[in-house]
Design an enzyme around this catalytic site. Sequence first.
Site: not given
Length: 415
Positions: A165, A306, A317, A338, A343, A401
Amino acid sequence: MSNEDRKVVVTGMGMISPIGNNVAQSWDNLLNGKSGIQKITLFDTEGFSCKIAGQVNDETYNTDLPHSRGTHFGLAATKEALEDANLINDEAILDEMAVFIGNSGNRTGLDDFSEEFHARNLKELTLRDLNSDSQFDKSRYSAAAETIAKKYKMYGGCYSITTACASGTQAIGLAFDSIKTGENTVVLAGGCDAMITEIDLMGFCMLGAVTSGYNENPSKGSRPFNKDRSGFVLGEGAGMLILEEKEHAMKRNAKIYAEIAGFGNAISGYSILDTPPNGENLAQAMRNAMKEAGIDKKQVGYINAHGTSTRDNDSSESAAVIDVFGEDTLSVPISSTKASTGHLISGAGAIEAIFSIMALKDQCLPPTLNLEDIDGKCSLCHIHSALERKIDYSMSNSLGFGGSNTSVIFRRFEE
């Protein structure tokens, strides 16, 4: 000119997203609160706990060409970016342009190859079946970057970045570094992905990473920072940017959207899927980006988070933002786009970088949809509807990830 004096600007942008077939349409729909999340129509979702995703309108790419779905998105976004930068027919510049593309692999190509493999006797398969137009070619991790470079005759170098990502943002950051150091003058950078497939959705469902409670109300499914968030929603698409050394851009009278001011990168060893609860490594990436940009926390006017809509990511985050901005946290507007797009995995950071640039250009900040009951662990300066605001710097964060943490900072361009 010394390398220290080299500035990097954005002179072209292209996008294919669940909320638009180009940058202008996607940006307009984002500001107007449109959602691109819908019931999946690409395959039968019977038996899947999650049945929704951010799909791209199939009319936006040419299915007759022998490429994977994600590569088609990348090709379309690249064409728009090159046309936007007035480079589509500039053979001299194209010949020296490098390509940096974030991509997590071409799963649709691998699925097609697997079907062909099982449908035919292994003994009947020969090397002739594995030519450049084969399903095998479509499944290579580097296929998107190489296909885009060859299609538009960009021969200055080809780099395929695969950090899940964080791939799209890292591609932009690495391209930025290559111009600053003098290795390149003009580059294409971005990301593309298309992971709305049976095998990918099955994996995310088994991990409990995607939401399962909004199959009958898709537009409500992606809920970053909301107390009842229950997982992310897959999306697909591509974002591409033309990055250029500033003086080179000005000499050819290029349109300049923004300057890239700083790039920060860090990795956590906490977990393959989750970030540390205190967000320390994302905080490190943000600080690194601000240090390179030569700015302090009070100068950041907008953060594109994110914000995946998973419980651990959003709280982690948020902790990172609070750690970095401290007493100024509630003065820095933040949103997760998002909620509108889903995503896009390797394409996420690229389209979010474009949204961050458009926020500078239009002095208008995009909202987070479905933010109805903010989680107490995510007490930030959230944007609920499009917000007009004078800002000079925007920041875009990506977490991947495997532990990659990346932050990029853009500066409003002034001649």
